[in-house]
Design an enzyme around this catalytic site. Structure first.
Site, short mmCIF file in Angstrom:
data_model
loop_
_atom_site.label_atom_id
_atom_site.label_comp_id
_atom_site.label_asym_id
_atom_site.label_seq_id
_atom_site.Cartn_x
_atom_site.Cartn_y
_atom_site.Cartn_z
N ALA A 8 -18.94 -40.66 13.58
CA ALA A 8 -18.54 -42.02 13.20
C ALA A 8 -17.77 -42.70 14.32
CB ALA A 8 -17.70 -41.96 11.93
N GLY A 10 -19.15 -44.32 17.04
CA GLY A 10 -19.85 -45.41 17.70
C GLY A 10 -19.41 -46.77 17.17
N ARG A 14 -25.51 -53.02 17.31
CA ARG A 14 -26.60 -53.81 16.71
C ARG A 14 -26.17 -54.52 15.42
NH1 ARG A 14 -30.77 -48.83 17.19
NH2 ARG A 14 -28.79 -47.71 17.31
N ASN A 170 -36.58 -37.80 13.24
CA ASN A 170 -35.32 -37.08 13.10
C ASN A 170 -34.38 -37.90 12.22
OD1 ASN A 170 -32.93 -35.66 13.52
ND2 ASN A 170 -32.55 -36.64 15.52
N TYR A 362 -10.16 -73.20 -25.23
CA TYR A 362 -9.43 -72.29 -24.35
C TYR A 362 -8.44 -71.49 -25.18
CZ TYR A 362 -6.18 -70.36 -21.02
OH TYR A 362 -5.38 -69.50 -20.33
N ASN A 373 -11.24 -69.27 -37.87
CA ASN A 373 -12.25 -70.18 -37.32
C ASN A 373 -11.59 -71.18 -36.39
OD1 ASN A 373 -15.14 -71.00 -37.39
ND2 ASN A 373 -14.13 -72.95 -37.85
C1 UD1 Z 1 -29.88 -40.97 16.25
C2 UD1 Z 1 -30.74 -39.82 16.83
C3 UD1 Z 1 -32.22 -40.07 16.48
C4 UD1 Z 1 -32.36 -40.18 14.98
C5 UD1 Z 1 -31.43 -41.26 14.41
C6 UD1 Z 1 -31.43 -41.21 12.91
C7 UD1 Z 1 -29.66 -39.05 18.87
C8 UD1 Z 1 -29.70 -39.06 20.35
N1 UD1 Z 1 -30.60 -39.76 18.24
O1 UD1 Z 1 -30.27 -42.14 16.93
O2 UD1 Z 1 -33.03 -39.00 16.98
O3 UD1 Z 1 -33.71 -40.50 14.66
O4 UD1 Z 1 -30.08 -41.04 14.86
O5 UD1 Z 1 -30.74 -42.28 12.36
O6 UD1 Z 1 -28.80 -38.40 18.29
N2 UD1 Z 1 -22.00 -41.73 17.45
C9 UD1 Z 1 -20.80 -41.16 17.84
N3 UD1 Z 1 -20.52 -41.08 19.17
C10 UD1 Z 1 -21.36 -41.51 20.13
C11 UD1 Z 1 -22.60 -42.09 19.72
C12 UD1 Z 1 -22.89 -42.16 18.38
O7 UD1 Z 1 -20.02 -40.74 17.01
O8 UD1 Z 1 -21.02 -41.39 21.30
C13 UD1 Z 1 -22.31 -41.83 16.01
C14 UD1 Z 1 -22.52 -43.24 15.55
O9 UD1 Z 1 -21.30 -43.80 15.11
C15 UD1 Z 1 -23.51 -43.08 14.41
C16 UD1 Z 1 -24.26 -41.81 14.76
O10 UD1 Z 1 -23.51 -41.17 15.75
O11 UD1 Z 1 -22.86 -42.90 13.17
C17 UD1 Z 1 -25.67 -42.11 15.27
O12 UD1 Z 1 -25.59 -42.92 16.40
P1 UD1 Z 1 -26.66 -44.06 16.67
O13 UD1 Z 1 -26.31 -44.70 17.96
O14 UD1 Z 1 -26.87 -44.90 15.49
O15 UD1 Z 1 -27.96 -43.12 16.93
P2 UD1 Z 1 -29.49 -43.58 16.82
O16 UD1 Z 1 -29.84 -44.36 18.05
O17 UD1 Z 1 -29.74 -44.21 15.53
CA CA Z 2 -28.51 -44.78 13.83
#
Ligand code: UD1
Ligand code: CA
Length: 451
Positions: A8, A10, A14, A170, A362, A373
Protein backbone atom coordinates in the site's frame (compact mmCIF):
# COMPACT_ATOMS: atom_id res chain seq x y z
CA UNK A 1 1.70 -20.47 9.79
CA UNK A 2 0.89 -17.55 7.55
CA UNK A 3 1.76 -13.86 7.66
CA UNK A 4 0.07 -11.34 5.39
CA UNK A 5 1.73 -8.37 3.72
CA UNK A 6 -0.37 -5.76 1.94
CA UNK A 7 1.33 -3.49 -0.58
CA UNK A 8 0.00 0.00 0.00
CA UNK A 9 2.97 2.31 -0.50
CA UNK A 10 2.27 3.49 -4.02
CA UNK A 11 0.68 6.82 -4.81
CA UNK A 12 -1.70 5.58 -7.45
CA UNK A 13 -0.82 8.17 -10.08
CA UNK A 14 -3.58 7.02 -12.41
CA UNK A 15 -6.26 8.04 -9.86
CA UNK A 16 -5.22 11.70 -10.42
CA UNK A 17 -5.80 12.40 -6.74
CA UNK A 18 -3.96 13.72 -3.69
CA UNK A 19 -5.41 10.90 -1.65
CA UNK A 20 -3.30 7.72 -1.73
CA UNK A 21 -5.02 5.19 -3.96
CA UNK A 22 -5.64 2.59 -1.28
CA UNK A 23 -7.56 5.12 0.84
CA UNK A 24 -10.14 5.76 -1.84
CA UNK A 25 -13.52 4.64 -0.65
CA UNK A 26 -15.52 1.84 -2.18
CA UNK A 27 -19.07 1.69 -0.82
CA UNK A 28 -18.12 3.23 2.49
CA UNK A 29 -14.82 1.47 3.18
CA UNK A 30 -11.33 2.15 1.89
CA UNK A 31 -9.73 -0.20 -0.62
CA UNK A 32 -7.00 -1.24 1.82
CA UNK A 33 -9.48 -1.93 4.60
CA UNK A 34 -11.37 -4.21 2.29
CA UNK A 35 -8.17 -6.05 1.40
CA UNK A 36 -7.34 -6.49 5.09
CA UNK A 37 -10.84 -7.79 5.68
CA UNK A 38 -10.48 -10.40 2.95
CA UNK A 39 -7.77 -12.18 5.01
CA UNK A 40 -10.07 -12.76 7.94
CA UNK A 41 -10.54 -16.53 7.48
CA UNK A 42 -6.77 -17.12 7.52
CA UNK A 43 -6.27 -15.89 11.07
CA UNK A 44 -2.78 -14.64 10.12
CA UNK A 45 0.04 -14.53 12.67
CA UNK A 46 1.00 -11.13 11.37
CA UNK A 47 -0.73 -8.50 9.30
CA UNK A 48 1.79 -6.11 7.81
CA UNK A 49 0.86 -3.09 5.73
CA UNK A 50 3.68 -1.68 3.61
CA UNK A 51 3.24 2.06 3.48
CA UNK A 52 5.09 4.91 1.81
CA UNK A 53 3.21 7.70 0.03
CA UNK A 54 1.23 9.47 2.81
CA UNK A 55 1.95 6.53 5.07
CA UNK A 56 1.04 8.42 8.24
CA UNK A 57 -2.39 9.12 6.82
CA UNK A 58 -2.91 5.47 5.96
CA UNK A 59 -1.85 4.49 9.46
CA UNK A 60 -4.36 6.95 10.92
CA UNK A 61 -7.18 5.75 8.73
CA UNK A 62 -6.55 2.16 9.82
CA UNK A 63 -6.05 2.93 13.51
CA UNK A 64 -9.44 1.41 14.40
CA UNK A 65 -8.22 -2.04 13.28
CA UNK A 66 -6.41 -4.36 15.67
CA UNK A 67 -3.16 -6.21 15.14
CA UNK A 68 -1.75 -4.30 12.15
CA UNK A 69 1.97 -3.67 11.79
CA UNK A 70 3.38 -1.07 9.44
CA UNK A 71 6.59 -1.24 7.48
CA UNK A 72 7.71 1.82 5.56
CA UNK A 73 9.00 1.76 2.01
CA UNK A 74 10.56 5.20 1.82
CA UNK A 75 10.95 5.30 -1.94
CA UNK A 76 8.47 3.49 -4.16
CA UNK A 77 10.74 1.57 -6.48
CA UNK A 78 8.30 -1.17 -7.36
CA UNK A 79 6.35 -4.09 -5.90
CA UNK A 80 9.52 -6.19 -5.52
CA UNK A 81 11.25 -3.37 -3.71
CA UNK A 82 8.23 -3.10 -1.41
CA UNK A 83 8.53 -6.76 -0.40
CA UNK A 84 12.31 -6.41 0.01
CA UNK A 85 11.56 -4.09 2.95
CA UNK A 86 10.34 -7.13 4.86
CA UNK A 87 13.73 -8.89 4.83
CA UNK A 88 15.09 -7.38 8.06
CA UNK A 89 11.64 -7.42 9.57
CA UNK A 90 10.90 -11.12 9.08
CA UNK A 91 14.44 -12.45 9.49
CA UNK A 92 13.52 -15.36 11.74
CA UNK A 93 10.08 -16.03 10.36
CA UNK A 94 9.68 -19.60 9.12
CA UNK A 95 6.11 -19.67 7.79
CA UNK A 96 4.36 -18.65 4.57
CA UNK A 97 3.84 -15.10 3.41
CA UNK A 98 0.67 -14.07 1.61
CA UNK A 99 1.30 -10.92 -0.43
CA UNK A 100 -1.71 -8.88 -1.50
CA UNK A 101 -1.93 -5.75 -3.61
CA UNK A 102 -3.66 -3.05 -1.60
CA UNK A 103 -5.73 -2.11 -4.63
CA UNK A 104 -7.67 -5.37 -5.10
CA UNK A 105 -10.72 -4.89 -2.88
CA UNK A 106 -13.10 -7.52 -4.27
CA UNK A 107 -11.37 -10.73 -3.19
CA UNK A 108 -13.55 -13.23 -1.41
CA UNK A 109 -12.32 -14.61 1.91
CA UNK A 110 -12.77 -18.16 0.68
CA UNK A 111 -10.54 -17.52 -2.36
CA UNK A 112 -7.58 -16.58 -0.21
CA UNK A 113 -8.25 -19.43 2.14
CA UNK A 114 -8.15 -21.89 -0.77
CA UNK A 115 -5.03 -20.33 -2.27
CA UNK A 116 -3.11 -20.79 0.99
CA UNK A 117 -4.44 -24.34 1.35
CA UNK A 118 -3.33 -25.29 -2.17
CA UNK A 119 0.04 -23.72 -1.54
CA UNK A 120 0.61 -25.65 1.65
CA UNK A 121 -0.65 -28.98 0.31
CA UNK A 122 1.43 -28.95 -2.88
CA UNK A 123 4.71 -27.84 -1.33
CA UNK A 124 5.19 -24.96 -3.77
CA UNK A 125 7.75 -22.25 -3.26
CA UNK A 126 5.11 -19.84 -4.52
CA UNK A 127 1.47 -20.09 -5.51
CA UNK A 128 -0.27 -17.23 -7.22
CA UNK A 129 -3.79 -16.38 -8.17
CA UNK A 130 -4.58 -15.99 -11.86
CA UNK A 131 -7.63 -15.32 -13.99
CA UNK A 132 -8.53 -15.50 -17.65
CA UNK A 133 -9.81 -12.07 -18.53
CA UNK A 134 -11.83 -11.12 -21.59
CA UNK A 135 -9.86 -7.86 -21.57
CA UNK A 136 -6.47 -8.44 -19.92
CA UNK A 137 -5.11 -5.00 -20.74
CA UNK A 138 -2.94 -3.52 -17.99
CA UNK A 139 -2.33 -6.76 -16.13
CA UNK A 140 0.84 -8.84 -16.05
CA UNK A 141 0.52 -11.99 -18.19
CA UNK A 142 1.27 -15.35 -16.63
CA UNK A 143 3.01 -18.02 -18.69
CA UNK A 144 2.46 -21.61 -17.50
CA UNK A 145 2.97 -25.15 -18.65
CA UNK A 146 0.04 -27.54 -18.81
CA UNK A 147 0.45 -28.39 -15.13
CA UNK A 148 -0.05 -24.75 -14.18
CA UNK A 149 3.60 -24.37 -13.27
CA UNK A 150 4.66 -20.81 -13.95
CA UNK A 151 7.74 -19.94 -15.96
CA UNK A 152 7.38 -16.17 -16.07
CA UNK A 153 5.15 -13.15 -15.60
CA UNK A 154 5.50 -10.30 -18.05
CA UNK A 155 3.93 -6.90 -17.46
CA UNK A 156 1.52 -5.65 -20.09
CA UNK A 157 3.87 -2.84 -21.12
CA UNK A 158 6.78 -5.29 -21.51
CA UNK A 159 4.84 -7.84 -23.61
CA UNK A 160 5.38 -8.38 -27.31
CA UNK A 161 2.17 -8.28 -29.37
CA UNK A 162 2.19 -12.09 -29.38
CA UNK A 163 2.58 -12.26 -25.60
CA UNK A 164 -0.29 -9.84 -25.19
CA UNK A 165 -2.58 -12.47 -26.71
CA UNK A 166 -2.22 -14.45 -23.48
CA UNK A 167 -5.28 -13.65 -21.40
CA UNK A 168 -4.14 -15.37 -18.25
CA UNK A 169 -3.31 -12.54 -15.86
CA UNK A 170 -1.57 -12.08 -12.55
CA UNK A 171 -3.97 -11.02 -9.81
CA UNK A 172 -1.19 -9.62 -7.64
CA UNK A 173 -1.98 -12.19 -4.92
CA UNK A 174 0.79 -14.58 -4.00
CA UNK A 175 1.60 -17.09 -1.29
CA UNK A 176 5.35 -17.63 -0.75
CA UNK A 177 7.51 -19.83 1.40
CA UNK A 178 9.03 -16.83 3.10
CA UNK A 179 12.55 -18.18 3.59
CA UNK A 180 12.80 -19.14 -0.09
CA UNK A 181 11.47 -15.77 -1.20
CA UNK A 182 13.85 -13.92 1.10
CA UNK A 183 16.77 -15.72 -0.53
CA UNK A 184 15.92 -14.58 -4.06
CA UNK A 185 14.55 -11.07 -3.37
CA UNK A 186 18.03 -9.47 -3.46
CA UNK A 187 18.47 -10.72 -7.05
CA UNK A 188 15.74 -8.50 -8.52
CA UNK A 189 16.75 -6.22 -11.36
CA UNK A 190 15.13 -3.11 -12.84
CA UNK A 191 15.40 -4.50 -16.30
CA UNK A 192 11.92 -3.46 -17.54
CA UNK A 193 10.03 -0.62 -19.12
CA UNK A 194 9.34 1.14 -15.80
CA UNK A 195 12.86 0.58 -14.40
CA UNK A 196 11.26 -0.76 -11.23
CA UNK A 197 11.93 -3.79 -9.05
CA UNK A 198 9.10 -6.12 -9.96
CA UNK A 199 7.98 -8.73 -7.46
CA UNK A 200 6.85 -10.82 -10.41
CA UNK A 201 10.46 -11.38 -11.43
CA UNK A 202 10.95 -13.83 -8.53
CA UNK A 203 8.91 -16.52 -10.27
CA UNK A 204 11.93 -17.07 -12.53
CA UNK A 205 14.14 -17.82 -9.54
CA UNK A 206 11.84 -20.03 -7.48
CA UNK A 207 10.98 -23.68 -7.87
CA UNK A 208 8.19 -24.52 -8.08
CA UNK A 209 5.66 -21.78 -8.76
CA UNK A 210 2.05 -22.72 -9.39
CA UNK A 211 -0.84 -20.67 -10.77
CA UNK A 212 -4.34 -21.18 -9.39
CA UNK A 213 -7.30 -19.82 -11.32
CA UNK A 214 -9.93 -17.87 -9.48
CA UNK A 215 -13.48 -19.08 -10.16
CA UNK A 216 -14.98 -15.62 -10.61
CA UNK A 217 -12.54 -13.37 -12.45
CA UNK A 218 -14.29 -10.21 -11.22
CA UNK A 219 -12.77 -10.87 -7.81
CA UNK A 220 -9.30 -9.87 -8.87
CA UNK A 221 -10.31 -6.49 -10.29
CA UNK A 222 -7.50 -4.11 -9.44
CA UNK A 223 -8.24 -0.42 -9.02
CA UNK A 224 -5.87 1.84 -10.89
CA UNK A 225 -8.17 4.66 -11.98
CA UNK A 226 -11.56 6.18 -11.23
CA UNK A 227 -13.31 4.19 -13.91
CA UNK A 228 -12.17 0.93 -12.37
CA UNK A 229 -13.31 2.23 -8.98
CA UNK A 230 -16.81 2.75 -10.28
CA UNK A 231 -16.77 -0.63 -12.02
CA UNK A 232 -15.77 -2.21 -8.70
CA UNK A 233 -18.72 -0.50 -7.02
CA UNK A 234 -21.05 -2.03 -9.56
CA UNK A 235 -19.52 -5.47 -9.11
CA UNK A 236 -19.92 -5.18 -5.36
CA UNK A 237 -23.53 -4.06 -5.74
CA UNK A 238 -24.35 -6.95 -8.05
CA UNK A 239 -22.86 -9.33 -5.51
CA UNK A 240 -24.90 -7.88 -2.64
CA UNK A 241 -28.15 -7.81 -4.60
CA UNK A 242 -27.71 -11.33 -5.98
CA UNK A 243 -27.15 -12.52 -2.43
CA UNK A 244 -30.42 -10.99 -1.19
CA UNK A 245 -32.43 -12.13 -4.18
CA UNK A 246 -31.24 -15.67 -3.51
CA UNK A 247 -32.33 -15.16 0.10
CA UNK A 248 -35.89 -14.36 -1.03
CA UNK A 249 -35.95 -10.62 -1.54
CA UNK A 250 -37.74 -9.34 -4.64
CA UNK A 251 -36.11 -6.51 -6.55
CA UNK A 252 -37.64 -4.71 -9.47
CA UNK A 253 -34.99 -3.33 -11.82
CA UNK A 254 -32.15 -4.13 -9.43
CA UNK A 255 -29.71 -2.18 -11.59
CA UNK A 256 -31.34 1.01 -10.25
CA UNK A 257 -31.16 -0.09 -6.60
CA UNK A 258 -28.17 0.20 -4.24
CA UNK A 259 -27.75 -1.68 -0.98
CA UNK A 260 -24.91 -1.40 1.53
CA UNK A 261 -23.21 -4.56 2.82
CA UNK A 262 -24.32 -3.65 6.32
CA UNK A 263 -28.03 -3.97 5.46
CA UNK A 264 -30.14 -6.94 6.59
CA UNK A 265 -33.24 -7.98 4.65
CA UNK A 266 -35.82 -10.67 5.27
CA UNK A 267 -37.52 -12.90 2.69
CA UNK A 268 -40.52 -11.44 0.84
CA UNK A 269 -39.30 -7.91 1.16
CA UNK A 270 -40.03 -6.07 -2.10
CA UNK A 271 -37.70 -3.34 -3.27
CA UNK A 272 -38.78 -1.16 -6.15
CA UNK A 273 -36.65 0.88 -8.56
CA UNK A 274 -34.53 3.89 -7.54
CA UNK A 275 -34.36 2.81 -3.92
CA UNK A 276 -31.20 3.03 -1.83
CA UNK A 277 -30.74 1.17 1.44
CA UNK A 278 -27.78 2.13 3.58
CA UNK A 279 -26.05 1.74 6.91
CA UNK A 280 -27.24 -0.65 9.58
CA UNK A 281 -30.75 -0.96 8.23
CA UNK A 282 -32.99 -3.93 8.90
CA UNK A 283 -36.13 -4.53 6.85
CA UNK A 284 -38.53 -7.24 7.98
CA UNK A 285 -40.58 -9.61 5.88
CA UNK A 286 -43.43 -8.40 3.68
CA UNK A 287 -42.32 -4.78 3.63
CA UNK A 288 -42.51 -2.93 0.37
CA UNK A 289 -39.91 -0.22 -0.14
CA UNK A 290 -39.92 2.18 -3.06
CA UNK A 291 -39.99 3.21 -5.74
CA UNK A 292 -37.77 6.17 -5.07
CA UNK A 293 -36.87 5.80 -1.41
CA UNK A 294 -33.77 6.19 0.75
CA UNK A 295 -33.57 4.19 3.97
CA UNK A 296 -30.49 4.83 6.10
CA UNK A 297 -29.62 3.19 9.41
CA UNK A 298 -33.22 2.36 10.21
CA UNK A 299 -35.38 -0.48 11.44
CA UNK A 300 -38.42 -1.25 9.34
CA UNK A 301 -40.75 -3.90 10.78
CA UNK A 302 -42.87 -6.31 8.74
CA UNK A 303 -45.50 -5.29 6.17
CA UNK A 304 -44.51 -1.65 6.12
CA UNK A 305 -44.85 0.40 2.94
CA UNK A 306 -42.45 3.20 2.15
CA UNK A 307 -43.13 5.11 -1.05
CA UNK A 308 -40.97 7.97 -2.42
CA UNK A 309 -39.71 8.78 1.05
CA UNK A 310 -36.56 9.26 3.11
CA UNK A 311 -36.12 7.41 6.39
CA UNK A 312 -33.04 8.22 8.42
CA UNK A 313 -31.96 6.76 11.80
CA UNK A 314 -35.55 5.87 12.58
CA UNK A 315 -37.84 2.97 13.43
CA UNK A 316 -41.15 2.04 11.85
CA UNK A 317 -43.39 -0.66 13.35
CA UNK A 318 -45.47 -3.19 11.42
CA UNK A 319 -48.24 -2.40 8.93
CA UNK A 320 -47.45 1.30 8.83
CA UNK A 321 -47.38 3.21 5.58
CA UNK A 322 -44.91 6.01 4.93
CA UNK A 323 -45.20 8.41 2.02
CA UNK A 324 -45.41 9.40 -0.68
CA UNK A 325 -42.96 12.20 0.10
CA UNK A 326 -42.50 11.74 3.83
CA UNK A 327 -39.27 12.44 5.68
CA UNK A 328 -38.40 10.65 8.90
CA UNK A 329 -35.45 12.86 9.58
CA UNK A 330 -33.85 11.12 12.55
CA UNK A 331 -34.82 9.46 15.82
CA UNK A 332 -38.40 9.07 14.67
CA UNK A 333 -40.19 6.10 16.18
CA UNK A 334 -43.45 5.33 14.45
CA UNK A 335 -45.85 2.72 15.90
CA UNK A 336 -47.82 -0.02 14.19
CA UNK A 337 -50.71 0.61 11.75
CA UNK A 338 -49.86 4.27 11.38
CA UNK A 339 -50.14 6.40 8.29
CA UNK A 340 -47.48 9.01 7.58
CA UNK A 341 -48.47 10.79 4.42
CA UNK A 342 -47.44 13.47 1.96
CA UNK A 343 -44.97 16.14 3.06
CA UNK A 344 -44.84 15.06 6.67
CA UNK A 345 -41.53 15.54 8.44
CA UNK A 346 -40.85 13.80 11.74
CA UNK A 347 -37.80 14.34 13.93
CA UNK A 348 -36.97 13.07 17.44
CA UNK A 349 -40.56 12.04 18.00
CA UNK A 350 -42.42 8.91 18.89
CA UNK A 351 -45.87 7.97 17.66
CA UNK A 352 -48.04 5.28 19.25
CA UNK A 353 -50.05 2.71 17.29
CA UNK A 354 -52.89 3.57 14.87
CA UNK A 355 -51.83 7.20 14.75
CA UNK A 356 -52.06 9.20 11.52
CA UNK A 357 -50.27 12.24 10.22
CA UNK A 358 -51.45 12.13 6.68
CA UNK A 359 -50.66 15.53 5.19
CA UNK A 360 -48.31 18.49 5.43
CA UNK A 361 -47.05 18.38 9.01
CA UNK A 362 -43.94 18.88 11.08
CA UNK A 363 -43.60 16.82 14.24
CA UNK A 364 -40.41 17.55 16.16
CA UNK A 365 -39.56 16.65 19.77
CA UNK A 366 -43.05 15.26 20.21
CA UNK A 367 -44.57 12.25 21.92
CA UNK A 368 -47.88 11.10 20.49
CA UNK A 369 -50.08 8.38 22.00
CA UNK A 370 -52.20 5.83 20.15
CA UNK A 371 -55.06 6.69 17.76
CA UNK A 372 -53.99 10.31 17.44
CA UNK A 373 -55.09 12.10 14.30
CA UNK A 374 -52.86 14.90 13.18
CA UNK A 375 -54.84 17.19 10.88
CA UNK A 376 -53.41 18.54 7.66
CA UNK A 377 -50.88 21.28 8.26
CA UNK A 378 -50.41 20.69 12.00
CA UNK A 379 -47.06 21.95 13.24
CA UNK A 380 -45.28 21.43 16.53
CA UNK A 381 -43.44 24.71 17.13
CA UNK A 382 -40.60 23.17 19.08
CA UNK A 383 -37.99 25.89 18.87
CA UNK A 384 -38.09 29.25 20.63
CA UNK A 385 -34.97 30.52 18.94
CA UNK A 386 -32.69 29.22 21.69
CA UNK A 387 -33.93 25.86 22.89
CA UNK A 388 -36.01 22.92 21.69
CA UNK A 389 -39.12 22.00 23.67
CA UNK A 390 -41.35 18.95 23.94
CA UNK A 391 -44.94 18.48 22.81
CA UNK A 392 -46.96 15.66 24.34
CA UNK A 393 -50.21 14.63 22.67
CA UNK A 394 -52.39 12.11 24.50
CA UNK A 395 -54.04 9.08 22.92
CA UNK A 396 -57.20 9.67 20.92
CA UNK A 397 -56.52 13.37 20.43
CA UNK A 398 -57.31 15.08 17.13
CA UNK A 399 -55.71 18.25 15.91
CA UNK A 400 -57.56 20.43 13.43
CA UNK A 401 -56.13 21.53 10.13
CA UNK A 402 -53.45 24.19 10.24
CA UNK A 403 -53.05 24.17 14.00
CA UNK A 404 -49.81 25.03 15.79
CA UNK A 405 -48.73 23.42 19.07
CA UNK A 406 -46.36 25.87 20.74
CA UNK A 407 -44.02 23.79 22.89
CA UNK A 408 -43.55 23.07 25.73
CA UNK A 409 -47.11 21.80 25.61
CA UNK A 410 -49.17 18.87 26.84
CA UNK A 411 -52.51 17.92 25.34
CA UNK A 412 -54.42 15.31 27.37
CA UNK A 413 -56.17 12.28 25.91
CA UNK A 414 -59.11 12.70 23.55
CA UNK A 415 -58.62 16.42 23.14
CA UNK A 416 -60.02 18.08 20.04
CA UNK A 417 -58.11 21.04 18.67
CA UNK A 418 -60.11 23.40 16.48
CA UNK A 419 -58.75 24.12 13.04
CA UNK A 420 -56.40 27.08 12.82
CA UNK A 421 -55.65 27.15 16.53
CA UNK A 422 -52.37 28.30 17.99
CA UNK A 423 -52.27 26.35 21.25
CA UNK A 424 -49.93 27.79 23.87
CA UNK A 425 -51.30 26.35 27.13
CA UNK A 426 -51.74 22.75 28.30
CA UNK A 427 -55.17 21.25 27.62
CA UNK A 428 -56.90 18.74 29.94
CA UNK A 429 -58.32 15.45 28.61
CA UNK A 430 -61.60 15.39 26.66
CA UNK A 431 -61.63 19.17 26.12
CA UNK A 432 -62.24 21.07 22.91
CA UNK A 433 -59.69 23.82 22.51
CA UNK A 434 -60.25 26.77 20.20
CA UNK A 435 -57.38 29.21 20.14
CA UNK A 436 -58.07 31.66 17.37
CA UNK A 437 -60.00 34.88 16.86
CA UNK A 438 -63.67 34.37 16.33
CA UNK A 439 -64.88 35.12 12.82
CA UNK A 440 -66.41 38.54 12.39
CA UNK A 441 -68.33 39.88 9.37
CA UNK A 442 -68.69 43.53 8.53
CA UNK A 443 -71.70 43.86 6.20
CA UNK A 444 -71.57 46.04 3.08
CA UNK A 445 -67.90 46.71 3.61
CA UNK A 446 -67.15 47.12 -0.09
CA UNK A 447 -69.65 49.96 -0.59
CA UNK A 448 -68.75 51.76 2.65
CA UNK A 449 -65.04 51.65 2.12
CA UNK A 450 -65.45 53.28 -1.32
CA UNK A 451 -67.41 56.14 0.21
C1 UD1 B 1 0.72 -5.37 -10.47
C2 UD1 B 1 1.54 -6.57 -11.01
C3 UD1 B 1 0.82 -7.16 -12.23
C4 UD1 B 1 -0.59 -7.57 -11.83
C5 UD1 B 1 -1.34 -6.38 -11.20
C6 UD1 B 1 -2.65 -6.85 -10.62
C7 UD1 B 1 3.89 -6.12 -10.58
C8 UD1 B 1 5.19 -5.72 -11.17
N1 UD1 B 1 2.84 -6.15 -11.40
O1 UD1 B 1 0.76 -4.38 -11.47
O2 UD1 B 1 1.53 -8.30 -12.73
O3 UD1 B 1 -1.28 -8.03 -12.98
O4 UD1 B 1 -0.57 -5.80 -10.14
O5 UD1 B 1 -3.44 -5.79 -10.21
O6 UD1 B 1 3.84 -6.42 -9.39
N2 UD1 B 1 3.14 -0.67 -4.45
C9 UD1 B 1 3.97 -0.46 -3.37
N3 UD1 B 1 5.24 -0.02 -3.60
C10 UD1 B 1 5.73 0.22 -4.83
C11 UD1 B 1 4.86 -0.01 -5.94
C12 UD1 B 1 3.58 -0.46 -5.72
O7 UD1 B 1 3.58 -0.68 -2.24
O8 UD1 B 1 6.89 0.61 -4.94
C13 UD1 B 1 1.76 -1.14 -4.21
C14 UD1 B 1 0.72 -0.20 -4.72
O9 UD1 B 1 0.35 0.73 -3.71
C15 UD1 B 1 -0.43 -1.12 -5.08
C16 UD1 B 1 0.25 -2.43 -5.41
O10 UD1 B 1 1.56 -2.34 -4.91
O11 UD1 B 1 -1.31 -1.31 -4.00
C17 UD1 B 1 0.28 -2.71 -6.91
O12 UD1 B 1 0.94 -1.67 -7.55
P1 UD1 B 1 0.49 -1.15 -8.97
O13 UD1 B 1 1.42 -0.08 -9.39
O14 UD1 B 1 -0.96 -0.88 -9.01
O15 UD1 B 1 0.83 -2.47 -9.85
P2 UD1 B 1 0.22 -2.85 -11.28
O16 UD1 B 1 0.90 -2.02 -12.32
O17 UD1 B 1 -1.24 -2.81 -11.23
CA1 CA C 1 -2.72 -2.24 -9.74
Amino acid sequence: MVAVAILAAGRGTRMKSDLPKVLHSLAGRSLVERVIDSCQLLEPDKKIVIIGYQGVKIQQELSHLDGLEFVTQTEQLGTGHAVQQLIPYLQDYQGDLLVLNGDAPLLRKITLHQLVKTHQQSGNAATLLTAHLPNPQGYGRVFCDRNNLVSQIIEDRDCTPAQKQNRRVNAGIYCFKWQKLAQVLPQLSTNNDQKEYYLTEVVGYLDQVMAVDVADHLEITGINDRQQLSTAYNILQTRIKDYWMKAGVMMIQPETITIDETVQLEPDVIIEPQTHIRGHTLIATGSHIGPGSLIDNSKIASNVTVLYSVVNNSEVAENTTVGPYAHLRGAAKVGANCRIGNFVEIKKSSLGDNTNAAHLSYLGDATLGDRVNIGAGTITANYDGIRKHQTIIGSGTKTGSNSVMVAPLTLGENVTVAAGSVVTKDVPPDALVIARARQKEIPDWQQNSKQ
